[in-house]
Design a protein around this motif. Structure first.
Motif, PDB file in Angstrom:
ATOM      1  N   THR A 179     -23.528  46.676  25.126  1.00  0.00           N
ATOM      2  CA  THR A 179     -24.755  46.013  24.680  1.00  0.00           C
ATOM      3  C   THR A 179     -25.451  45.214  25.781  1.00  0.00           C
ATOM      4  O   THR A 179     -26.631  44.905  25.667  1.00  0.00           O
ATOM      5  CB  THR A 179     -24.456  45.068  23.517  1.00  0.00           C
ATOM      6  OG1 THR A 179     -23.501  44.075  23.940  1.00  0.00           O
ATOM      7  CG2 THR A 179     -23.882  45.837  22.326  1.00  0.00           C
ATOM      8  N   ARG A 180     -24.709  44.866  26.837  1.00  0.00           N
ATOM      9  CA  ARG A 180     -25.283  43.987  27.856  1.00  0.00           C
ATOM     10  C   ARG A 180     -24.704  44.320  29.225  1.00  0.00           C
ATOM     11  O   ARG A 180     -23.538  44.708  29.340  1.00  0.00           O
ATOM     12  CB  ARG A 180     -24.986  42.519  27.508  1.00  0.00           C
ATOM     13  CG  ARG A 180     -25.604  41.489  28.450  1.00  0.00           C
ATOM     14  CD  ARG A 180     -25.482  40.092  27.868  1.00  0.00           C
ATOM     15  NE  ARG A 180     -26.292  39.987  26.658  1.00  0.00           N
ATOM     16  CZ  ARG A 180     -27.599  39.745  26.636  1.00  0.00           C
ATOM     17  NH1 ARG A 180     -28.257  39.571  27.770  1.00  0.00           N
ATOM     18  NH2 ARG A 180     -28.247  39.668  25.495  1.00  0.00           N
ATOM     19  N   GLN A 181     -25.533  44.204  30.258  1.00  0.00           N
ATOM     20  CA  GLN A 181     -25.074  44.295  31.634  1.00  0.00           C
ATOM     21  C   GLN A 181     -25.280  42.938  32.296  1.00  0.00           C
ATOM     22  O   GLN A 181     -26.352  42.330  32.176  1.00  0.00           O
ATOM     23  CB  GLN A 181     -25.827  45.393  32.396  1.00  0.00           C
ATOM     24  CG  GLN A 181     -25.462  46.791  31.927  1.00  0.00           C
ATOM     25  CD  GLN A 181     -25.988  47.888  32.827  1.00  0.00           C
ATOM     26  OE1 GLN A 181     -26.297  48.967  32.359  1.00  0.00           O
ATOM     27  NE2 GLN A 181     -26.079  47.641  34.119  1.00  0.00           N
ATOM     28  N   ASP A 211     -29.016  39.004  33.584  1.00  0.00           N
ATOM     29  CA  ASP A 211     -28.433  39.799  32.499  1.00  0.00           C
ATOM     30  C   ASP A 211     -29.488  40.756  31.975  1.00  0.00           C
ATOM     31  O   ASP A 211     -30.688  40.473  32.034  1.00  0.00           O
ATOM     32  CB  ASP A 211     -27.965  38.918  31.335  1.00  0.00           C
ATOM     33  CG  ASP A 211     -26.651  38.200  31.626  1.00  0.00           C
ATOM     34  OD1 ASP A 211     -26.241  38.191  32.804  1.00  0.00           O
ATOM     35  OD2 ASP A 211     -26.054  37.661  30.689  1.00  0.00           O
ATOM     36  N   ILE A 212     -29.027  41.886  31.450  1.00  0.00           N
ATOM     37  CA  ILE A 212     -29.910  42.863  30.839  1.00  0.00           C
ATOM     38  C   ILE A 212     -29.383  43.206  29.446  1.00  0.00           C
ATOM     39  O   ILE A 212     -28.200  43.537  29.284  1.00  0.00           O
ATOM     40  CB  ILE A 212     -29.984  44.165  31.668  1.00  0.00           C
ATOM     41  CG1 ILE A 212     -30.652  43.906  33.019  1.00  0.00           C
ATOM     42  CG2 ILE A 212     -30.727  45.258  30.910  1.00  0.00           C
ATOM     43  CD1 ILE A 212     -32.132  43.635  32.944  1.00  0.00           C
ATOM     44  N   THR A 230     -29.160  47.341  25.025  1.00  0.00           N
ATOM     45  CA  THR A 230     -29.516  47.899  23.713  1.00  0.00           C
ATOM     46  C   THR A 230     -31.029  47.925  23.552  1.00  0.00           C
ATOM     47  O   THR A 230     -31.610  48.933  23.124  1.00  0.00           O
ATOM     48  CB  THR A 230     -28.874  47.079  22.587  1.00  0.00           C
ATOM     49  OG1 THR A 230     -27.449  47.088  22.749  1.00  0.00           O
ATOM     50  CG2 THR A 230     -29.227  47.656  21.221  1.00  0.00           C
ATOM     51  N   ALA A 231     -31.678  46.816  23.925  1.00  0.00           N
ATOM     52  CA  ALA A 231     -33.139  46.760  23.840  1.00  0.00           C
ATOM     53  C   ALA A 231     -33.782  47.648  24.891  1.00  0.00           C
ATOM     54  O   ALA A 231     -34.782  48.321  24.624  1.00  0.00           O
ATOM     55  CB  ALA A 231     -33.608  45.316  23.998  1.00  0.00           C
ATOM     56  N   LEU A 232     -33.216  47.659  26.097  1.00  0.00           N
ATOM     57  CA  LEU A 232     -33.796  48.432  27.188  1.00  0.00           C
ATOM     58  C   LEU A 232     -33.882  49.918  26.844  1.00  0.00           C
ATOM     59  O   LEU A 232     -34.897  50.569  27.109  1.00  0.00           O
ATOM     60  CB  LEU A 232     -32.956  48.254  28.451  1.00  0.00           C
ATOM     61  CG  LEU A 232     -33.456  48.992  29.703  1.00  0.00           C
ATOM     62  CD1 LEU A 232     -34.693  48.323  30.249  1.00  0.00           C
ATOM     63  CD2 LEU A 232     -32.356  49.040  30.770  1.00  0.00           C
ATOM     64  N   TRP A 233     -32.837  50.468  26.238  1.00  0.00           N
ATOM     65  CA  TRP A 233     -32.767  51.897  25.960  1.00  0.00           C
ATOM     66  C   TRP A 233     -33.113  52.231  24.507  1.00  0.00           C
ATOM     67  O   TRP A 233     -32.888  53.373  24.076  1.00  0.00           O
ATOM     68  CB  TRP A 233     -31.371  52.430  26.293  1.00  0.00           C
ATOM     69  CG  TRP A 233     -31.073  52.437  27.763  1.00  0.00           C
ATOM     70  CD1 TRP A 233     -30.385  51.499  28.464  1.00  0.00           C
ATOM     71  CD2 TRP A 233     -31.456  53.437  28.725  1.00  0.00           C
ATOM     72  NE1 TRP A 233     -30.308  51.844  29.798  1.00  0.00           N
ATOM     73  CE2 TRP A 233     -30.960  53.034  29.978  1.00  0.00           C
ATOM     74  CE3 TRP A 233     -32.174  54.635  28.633  1.00  0.00           C
ATOM     75  CZ2 TRP A 233     -31.151  53.783  31.128  1.00  0.00           C
ATOM     76  CZ3 TRP A 233     -32.359  55.380  29.784  1.00  0.00           C
ATOM     77  CH2 TRP A 233     -31.858  54.963  31.012  1.00  0.00           C
ATOM     78  N   ARG A 234     -33.665  51.258  23.781  1.00  0.00           N
ATOM     79  CA  ARG A 234     -34.029  51.516  22.380  1.00  0.00           C
ATOM     80  C   ARG A 234     -35.011  52.686  22.303  1.00  0.00           C
ATOM     81  O   ARG A 234     -35.980  52.759  23.053  1.00  0.00           O
ATOM     82  CB  ARG A 234     -34.633  50.273  21.742  1.00  0.00           C
ATOM     83  CG  ARG A 234     -34.950  50.437  20.243  1.00  0.00           C
ATOM     84  CD  ARG A 234     -35.250  49.097  19.599  1.00  0.00           C
ATOM     85  NE  ARG A 234     -34.060  48.269  19.506  1.00  0.00           N
ATOM     86  CZ  ARG A 234     -33.939  47.055  20.025  1.00  0.00           C
ATOM     87  NH1 ARG A 234     -34.968  46.517  20.688  1.00  0.00           N
ATOM     88  NH2 ARG A 234     -32.821  46.358  19.886  1.00  0.00           N
ATOM     89  N   GLN A 285     -36.600  42.562  36.565  1.00  0.00           N
ATOM     90  CA  GLN A 285     -37.780  43.406  36.776  1.00  0.00           C
ATOM     91  C   GLN A 285     -37.422  44.649  37.591  1.00  0.00           C
ATOM     92  O   GLN A 285     -37.866  45.767  37.279  1.00  0.00           O
ATOM     93  CB  GLN A 285     -38.850  42.597  37.504  1.00  0.00           C
ATOM     94  CG  GLN A 285     -40.107  43.381  37.862  1.00  0.00           C
ATOM     95  CD  GLN A 285     -41.096  42.522  38.649  1.00  0.00           C
ATOM     96  OE1 GLN A 285     -41.149  41.299  38.498  1.00  0.00           O
ATOM     97  NE2 GLN A 285     -41.865  43.169  39.510  1.00  0.00           N
ATOM     98  N   MET A 286     -36.613  44.481  38.628  1.00  0.00           N
ATOM     99  CA  MET A 286     -36.205  45.610  39.458  1.00  0.00           C
ATOM    100  C   MET A 286     -35.353  46.597  38.662  1.00  0.00           C
ATOM    101  O   MET A 286     -35.506  47.817  38.807  1.00  0.00           O
ATOM    102  CB  MET A 286     -35.434  45.096  40.678  1.00  0.00           C
ATOM    103  CG  MET A 286     -36.280  44.309  41.663  1.00  0.00           C
ATOM    104  SD  MET A 286     -35.282  43.363  42.856  1.00  0.00           S
ATOM    105  CE  MET A 286     -34.368  44.675  43.659  1.00  0.00           C
ATOM    106  N   PHE A 287     -34.471  46.075  37.847  1.00  0.00           N
ATOM    107  CA  PHE A 287     -33.604  46.920  37.033  1.00  0.00           C
ATOM    108  C   PHE A 287     -34.436  47.795  36.098  1.00  0.00           C
ATOM    109  O   PHE A 287     -34.223  49.010  36.002  1.00  0.00           O
ATOM    110  CB  PHE A 287     -32.650  46.029  36.224  1.00  0.00           C
ATOM    111  CG  PHE A 287     -31.559  46.772  35.506  1.00  0.00           C
ATOM    112  CD1 PHE A 287     -30.298  46.887  36.061  1.00  0.00           C
ATOM    113  CD2 PHE A 287     -31.791  47.348  34.268  1.00  0.00           C
ATOM    114  CE1 PHE A 287     -29.285  47.568  35.398  1.00  0.00           C
ATOM    115  CE2 PHE A 287     -30.788  48.027  33.587  1.00  0.00           C
ATOM    116  CZ  PHE A 287     -29.533  48.137  34.168  1.00  0.00           C
TER     117      PHE A 287
END
Length: 370
Positions: free
Chosen positions: A74-76, A88-89, A92-96, A357-359
């Motif tokens: 769920t988190r990186q 932190d990223i 779950t939201a990023l790849w939704r 932002q870079m991620f």
């Protein structure tokens, strides 16, 4: 075109090869799969699959079997070698809308994929030793001295591909100046978090891959298996690094070590021979895109073959469609590797201010369908 009457050889029974078998199951071709290894194995370490990888597993009908034996991440979390938080990223939201990010033992992924293509037998312990074009076909000699002819040969046999060596005037894989160590340790953190500590030119990564296990990854400089590396790593990074290293004191049978490499080619096909997966475009592992690109390769190749009027047309269309994406991954992995080599104070400042932002920028183009 339909695959009726077409004979295909897939060299390699890993992720790229099995994904292609699954993708081509309804095309109608006769498919032979050969794999140098003597059979499936329960050994190996772990693997992290980003959302674009699990999206392709869903297309292939394999996501549920994999999800059943995986941990959803769920988190990186990224920190410096002293444990100071960088960013932190919420993955779950990023790849939704794309797919979940999961981690699991490599052997479990392999078994799930093998089960998904069980109607296609694999000839274990067999590999090609020579290839020769005969018009539109390829004559392949195997290590048992038998010669068979195919309309299409797919080299899905990894970064040190035999097919690439036999059929292409291409350079070998290039060492990236990183020597990597991978192993399995007991899981000590209940939270499903991918976590990395960054040193200068080094990184120590932990990912839970089951209720009991953690996959550990450490990459050093170019020195091969440097004596005393464990003590140095334990002194360089904060916990849980020392605890993860102690697992090797009790059992080092899960330790795998070797150089990180990349493959860059001017062309992926030579006549009716095509390279896919790491055989064609291996990169640094820092974006965890090796399996994702291999899965996408299988799906896109099947679509290209179905849409084209000939195998030659299909291979041209496939490469034109895939290259922008794999070139993007190559460029981003190189940028990320350069960033870890910055002086720590500068790197930490950049990562704290711009890391998230870079991620998101690194992965942005991969949210779209391949």
């Amino acid at each position: 075109m339909r695959g009726n009457g077409v004979r295909v050889l897939i060299v390699g029974g890993g992720v790229a090869g099995l994904a292609t078998v699954a993708a081509l199951r309804d095309w109608g071709a006769t498919i032979d799969v050969v794999e140098r290894a003597p059979g499936p194995t329960d050994s190996g370490t772990g693997i992290y699959l980003t959302g674009n990888a699990t999206r392709m597993l869903a297309v292939l009908g394999l996501r549920e079997p994999v999800a059943d034996v995986a941990v959803e991440i769920t988190r990186q979390r990224s920190a410096n070698q002293r444990g100071g938080r960088l960013f932190d990223i919420d993955v779950t939201a990023l790849w939704r809308g794309v797919g979940p990010c999961v981690s699991l033992p490599r052997a479990h992924l392999h078994r799930a994929m093998l089960a998904g293509v069980r109607d296609t037998p694999i000839r274990w312990g067999r590999h090609p030793v020579a290839m020769a074009e005969e018009g539109d076909r390829v004559a392949v000699e195997f290590d048992d001295h038998n010669i068979e002819r195919y309309d299409l040969v797919l080299g899905a046999d990894g970064v040190n591909s035999t097919v690439r060596r036999l059929a292409f005037d291409a350079p070998a894989a290039r060492d990236l100046g990183q020597y990597a160590y991978r192993w399995i340790a007991p899981r000590i953190d209940a939270e499903p978090v991918w976590s990395v500590q960054l040193g200068r030119g080094r990184q120590f990564l932990t990912i839970p891959i089951s209720a009991e296990q953690t996959y550990c990854y450490y990459n050093d400089g170019p020195v091969v298996d440097r004596p005393g590396w464990r003590d140095e790593v334990a002194a360089t990074f904060t916990e849980p690094v020392a605890s993860m290293l102690k697992a090797l004191d009790h059992d080092d049978s899960t330790l795998y070590a070797g150089p990180n490499q990349e493959v860059v080619l001017d062309a992926w096909s030579r006549g009716p021979v095509l390279l896919i997966g790491d055989a064609a475009h291996a990169t640094s592992p820092n974006m965890a895109q090796g399996a994702a690109m291999a899965l996408e390769d299988g799906v896109v190749l099947a679509a290209s073959l179905a849409a084209a009027g000939s195998i030659a047309e299909a291979l041209r269309g496939y490469e034109a469609r895939r290259r922008p994406r794999t070139d993007w991954v190559l460029s981003q992995t190189r940028r990320r590797d350069r960033a870890t080599g910055l002086p720590p104070a500068l790197r930490d400042l950049v990562m704290r201010r711009l890391g998230e932002q870079m991620f998101r920028s690194n992965y942005g183009p991969l949210f779209a369908q391949p």
